[in-house]
Scaffold this active site. Structure first.
Site, PDB file in Angstrom:
ATOM      1  N   PHE A 151     146.808  -7.408  59.096  1.00  0.00           N
ATOM      2  CA  PHE A 151     146.204  -8.135  57.980  1.00  0.00           C
ATOM      3  C   PHE A 151     145.590  -7.231  56.913  1.00  0.00           C
ATOM      4  CE2 PHE A 151     142.264  -7.442  60.426  1.00  0.00           C
ATOM      5  CZ  PHE A 151     141.375  -7.147  59.406  1.00  0.00           C
ATOM      6  N   LYS A 175     157.851  -9.599  58.867  1.00  0.00           N
ATOM      7  CA  LYS A 175     156.935 -10.651  59.337  1.00  0.00           C
ATOM      8  C   LYS A 175     155.521 -10.206  58.987  1.00  0.00           C
ATOM      9  CE  LYS A 175     154.377 -11.412  62.756  1.00  0.00           C
ATOM     10  NZ  LYS A 175     153.217 -11.997  62.041  1.00  0.00           N
ATOM     11  N   GLU A 178     149.912 -13.440  59.881  1.00  0.00           N
ATOM     12  CA  GLU A 178     149.686 -14.861  59.581  1.00  0.00           C
ATOM     13  C   GLU A 178     148.349 -15.072  58.871  1.00  0.00           C
ATOM     14  OE1 GLU A 178     149.939 -13.393  62.435  1.00  0.00           O
ATOM     15  OE2 GLU A 178     148.353 -13.992  63.849  1.00  0.00           O
ATOM     16  N   SER A 228     146.932  -3.523  66.078  1.00  0.00           N
ATOM     17  CA  SER A 228     145.980  -3.028  67.079  1.00  0.00           C
ATOM     18  C   SER A 228     146.722  -2.286  68.205  1.00  0.00           C
ATOM     19  CB  SER A 228     145.215  -4.218  67.671  1.00  0.00           C
ATOM     20  OG  SER A 228     146.133  -5.122  68.243  1.00  0.00           O
ATOM     21  N   CYS A 283     142.455   1.572  58.998  1.00  0.00           N
ATOM     22  CA  CYS A 283     142.716   2.381  60.192  1.00  0.00           C
ATOM     23  C   CYS A 283     142.291   3.824  59.964  1.00  0.00           C
ATOM     24  CB  CYS A 283     144.173   2.301  60.587  1.00  0.00           C
ATOM     25  SG  CYS A 283     145.233   3.087  59.394  1.00  0.00           S
ATOM     26  N   GLU A 384     136.916   0.607  68.708  1.00  0.00           N
ATOM     27  CA  GLU A 384     137.204   0.381  67.282  1.00  0.00           C
ATOM     28  C   GLU A 384     136.413  -0.853  66.831  1.00  0.00           C
ATOM     29  OE1 GLU A 384     141.191  -0.977  66.074  1.00  0.00           O
ATOM     30  OE2 GLU A 384     140.988   0.273  64.291  1.00  0.00           O
TER      31      GLU A 384
HETATM   32  P1  NAD Z   1     147.012  -7.293  65.341  1.00  0.00           P
HETATM   33  O1  NAD Z   1     147.519  -6.342  66.362  1.00  0.00           O
HETATM   34  O2  NAD Z   1     146.158  -8.416  65.791  1.00  0.00           O
HETATM   35  O3  NAD Z   1     148.246  -7.972  64.546  1.00  0.00           O
HETATM   36  C1  NAD Z   1     149.270  -7.195  63.989  1.00  0.00           C
HETATM   37  C2  NAD Z   1     150.559  -8.016  63.976  1.00  0.00           C
HETATM   38  O4  NAD Z   1     150.947  -8.311  65.318  1.00  0.00           O
HETATM   39  C3  NAD Z   1     150.449  -9.340  63.248  1.00  0.00           C
HETATM   40  O5  NAD Z   1     151.611  -9.520  62.463  1.00  0.00           O
HETATM   41  C4  NAD Z   1     150.351 -10.371  64.360  1.00  0.00           C
HETATM   42  O6  NAD Z   1     150.975 -11.585  64.040  1.00  0.00           O
HETATM   43  C5  NAD Z   1     151.089  -9.710  65.514  1.00  0.00           C
HETATM   44  N1  NAD Z   1     150.483 -10.019  66.820  1.00  0.00           N
HETATM   45  C6  NAD Z   1     149.165 -10.241  67.086  1.00  0.00           C
HETATM   46  N2  NAD Z   1     148.988 -10.448  68.410  1.00  0.00           N
HETATM   47  C7  NAD Z   1     150.202 -10.357  68.986  1.00  0.00           C
HETATM   48  C8  NAD Z   1     150.661 -10.480  70.326  1.00  0.00           C
HETATM   49  N3  NAD Z   1     149.817 -10.726  71.327  1.00  0.00           N
HETATM   50  N4  NAD Z   1     151.973 -10.340  70.569  1.00  0.00           N
HETATM   51  C9  NAD Z   1     152.831 -10.068  69.563  1.00  0.00           C
HETATM   52  N5  NAD Z   1     152.454  -9.947  68.272  1.00  0.00           N
HETATM   53  C10 NAD Z   1     151.163 -10.086  67.981  1.00  0.00           C
HETATM   54  O7  NAD Z   1     146.261  -6.409  64.228  1.00  0.00           O
HETATM   55  P2  NAD Z   1     145.392  -6.897  62.987  1.00  0.00           P
HETATM   56  O8  NAD Z   1     144.104  -7.452  63.467  1.00  0.00           O
HETATM   57  O9  NAD Z   1     146.226  -7.725  62.067  1.00  0.00           O
HETATM   58  O10 NAD Z   1     145.140  -5.495  62.246  1.00  0.00           O
HETATM   59  C11 NAD Z   1     144.074  -4.650  62.541  1.00  0.00           C
HETATM   60  C12 NAD Z   1     144.500  -3.526  63.472  1.00  0.00           C
HETATM   61  O11 NAD Z   1     145.588  -2.801  62.899  1.00  0.00           O
HETATM   62  C13 NAD Z   1     143.403  -2.500  63.696  1.00  0.00           C
HETATM   63  O12 NAD Z   1     143.391  -2.138  65.048  1.00  0.00           O
HETATM   64  C14 NAD Z   1     143.823  -1.337  62.830  1.00  0.00           C
HETATM   65  O13 NAD Z   1     143.330  -0.069  63.240  1.00  0.00           O
HETATM   66  C15 NAD Z   1     145.308  -1.407  62.944  1.00  0.00           C
HETATM   67  N6  NAD Z   1     145.971  -0.714  61.843  1.00  0.00           N
HETATM   68  C16 NAD Z   1     146.557   0.489  62.125  1.00  0.00           C
HETATM   69  C17 NAD Z   1     147.153   1.210  61.110  1.00  0.00           C
HETATM   70  C18 NAD Z   1     147.775   2.548  61.383  1.00  0.00           C
HETATM   71  O14 NAD Z   1     148.432   3.075  60.499  1.00  0.00           O
HETATM   72  N7  NAD Z   1     147.612   3.110  62.558  1.00  0.00           N
HETATM   73  C19 NAD Z   1     147.169   0.683  59.808  1.00  0.00           C
HETATM   74  C20 NAD Z   1     146.579  -0.553  59.574  1.00  0.00           C
HETATM   75  C21 NAD Z   1     145.981  -1.254  60.613  1.00  0.00           C
END
Ligand code: NAD
Length: 491
Positions: A151, A175, A178, A228, A283, A384
């Site tokens: 997000f 994708k 959401e 994450s 991140c 985090e």
């Molecule tokens: P998230 O992991 O909750 O969601 C990321 C994506 O995965 C979304 O599109 C979501 O729909 C999907 N998703 C969520 N839960 C899922 C599941 N159980 N099974 C399959 N798909 C699933 O992450 P977020 O809250 O949207 O973003 C924040 C996180 O992203 C933080 O941990 C941040 O550090 C990380 N991030 C990392 C980088 C990097 O370059 N390393 C960059 C940006 C964000």
């Protein structure tokens, strides 16, 4: 109320899924629209893969010089529509307009670098490796590739992958998260104007059901994930188990080390921007601030002053320096982590909880928070937080600081503030992180460099952006051929 559509095979189509979830503006709590979310999104994904698979047959045969032409147009369309896109990012994601413009600039830079694909895909050739035998390596596209994004950077992260994937001859499905699907909806209104063949680029909304369908679909060759660590690990293990190429970027807990010879005025501004920019939802946000020796005395007060004076509010107001966090669950989680830190023995230097912003009383606001005295082996210095929270840690030497930095599970970024070249060099060499900042607070690589990440922050081998993206989205083929001189005809 708008229910967002998918963009599949060059057309906007309704999802097969009737269940939706609300997309909520985190500052105002207004419902901006609805996004499909449920098991039938897997059927949408199936249709997108079919379209992308068909398109791949001809798109992969288009000469690379022609494949990059739509990217030039995309760059100008993104620039022309930057303000509108920035406003959308601010409305659905909460960050300030300046931050939204900045992330779009980073997206555009990736489009620019991917325009160099004709050179980046060039083959390597060795003539006459043995009598009359030549050998060369060519790069060919993989097929259908997909991106699953988080997000916090809805306008930038898909661009770490998309322009490289299609310039290399692949077809692509995005994708978005959401929580923030409107930005990509708007980007696809621009992609629609590129005259790309149908099915080359597709947009499918949804959550876990869509992702699981991606992980299991036999026609999907590669997955680029950012989110994450928990989900990144899951994507990596299930995706590689199904024989796919995976790059999965995860979470972070980034340390910054301040040596006594650091420039305090410069460091203060940069470090507070790193911790509190994007409300800490980056991140590459600095979380653990380690003061070495007597550096603490001088910088603690200036960090406090800088954090305290940061104006928090609705990002559409140009004077605002920090917006809300993404949703009420996130606000609650951050407040609980602060409480946990206090239970572990931490002391608040600045408390940003219980924030009320006039006119936006329902918004998910937390103001800058600073905690000190946390135990080195406690949970808060490891977890985090993904919110505007800075932990101050006092250590005696650079070696102790390095030990602490390298002890952490994550390895996304590590930074040092110093005027000593020798200490900076030692840190750069010994810190276990993929992105290193030296007097830099957000060590975000430019588009021509890979967005690196180590340990629990990355699963895979090749990262997004630049040459790594070229390698990720292509497979190599080595050709050895024999044309002895005596076979040449004499004319
Ligand atoms: P998230 O992991 O909750 O969601 C990321 C994506 O995965 C979304 O599109 C979501 O729909 C999907 N998703 C969520 N839960 C899922 C599941 N159980 N099974 C399959 N798909 C699933 O992450 P977020 O809250 O949207 O973003 C924040 C996180 O992203 C933080 O941990 C941040 O550090 C990380 N991030 C990392 C980088 C990097 O370059 N390393 C960059 C940006 C964000």
């Amino acid at each position: 109320m708008d229910i967002l559509k998918n963009y599949i095979n060059g057309a906007w189509v309704n999802s097969r899924e009737n269940t939706t979830i609300d997309v909520i503006n985190p500052a105002t709590q207004e419902v901006m629209g609805k996004v499909p979310f449920g098991s039938k999104t897997a059927e949408d994904l199936g249709l997108a893969v079919e379209a992308a698979e068909t398109a791949f047959k001809s798109w992969s045969q288009v000469p690379v010089m022609q494949r990059v032409q739509p990217l030039y147009k995309l760059k100008y369309l993104l620039e022309e529509n930057l303000e509108d896109l920035a406003k959308t990012i601010t409305m659905e994601c909460g960050k300030t307009l300046t931050e939204s413009r900045g992330e779009l600039q980073r997206a555009i830079e990736n489009v620019e670098v991917a325009c160099g694909m004709p050179v980046m895909m060039q083959s390597e050739f060795s003539e006459n490796i043995a009598g009359g035998i030549d050998e060369f390596m060519i790069r060919q596209p993989l097929g259908v590739c997909v991106c699953i994004s988080p997000f916090n950077f809805p306008g930038m992260i898909p661009f770490w992958f998309l322009p490289y994937a299609i310039a290399a001859g692949n077809t692509f499905i995005i994708k978005p998260s959401e929580k923030v699907p409107f930005t990509m909806d708007k980007v696809f209104r621009l992609i629609e104007q590129l005259d790309l063949p149908k099915g080359v680029v597709n947009l499918v909304h949804g959550g876990k059901d869509t992702v699981d369908a991606m992980l299991d679909h036999p026609k999907i060759r590669a997955i680029s994930f950012v989110g994450s660590t928990k989900v990144a690990k899951y994507i990596y293990s299930r995706g590689t188990g199904n024989g796919k190429r995976i790059q999965a970027q995860g979470g972070a807990k980034n340390p910054i080390v301040i040596l006594p010879d650091a420039d305090i005025e410069m460091s203060t501004q940069i470090i507070t921007d790193s911790t509190f920019g994007c409300a800490g939802q980056r991140c590459l946000a600095a979380s653990n601030i380690i003061t070495v020796g007597d550096s603490k005395g001088s910088i603690k007060e200036s960090l406090y002053e800088s954090a305290k004076n940061r104006t928090t509010g609705y990002g559409l107001d140009e004077s605002i320096e920090m917006g809300p966090v993404i949703n009420s669950a996130s606000k609650e989680r951050i407040s609980e982590l602060i409480d946990q830190g206090l239970n572990e023995g931490g002391k608040l230097v600045l408390d940003g909880r219980n924030t009320r912003i006039s006119g936006f009383e329902k918004g998910n606001f937390i103001q800058p928070t600073i905690i000190e005295n946390l135990p080195l082996d406690g949970e808060i210095l490891k977890t985090e937080i993904f919110g505007p929270v800075m932990s101050l840690i006092q250590l005696d030497t650079i070696d102790e600081a390095l030990k602490f930095v390298n002890h952490g599970a994550y390895g996304n970024m590590a930074c040092i503030f110093t005027s000593s070249g020798a200490n900076a060099r030692k840190f750069r060499s010994l810190a276990n992180a993929g992105n290193i900042g030296i007097n830099i607070g957000v060590a975000a690589p430019m588009a021509q460099f890979p967005f690196s990440g180590w340990k629990e922050s990355f699963f895979g081998d090749l990262h997004g952006q630049g040459r790594h993206a070229v390698e990720f989205f292509t497979q190599t083929k080595v050709v050895i051929e024999r044309w002895p001189k005596e076979w040449s005809r004499k004319f």
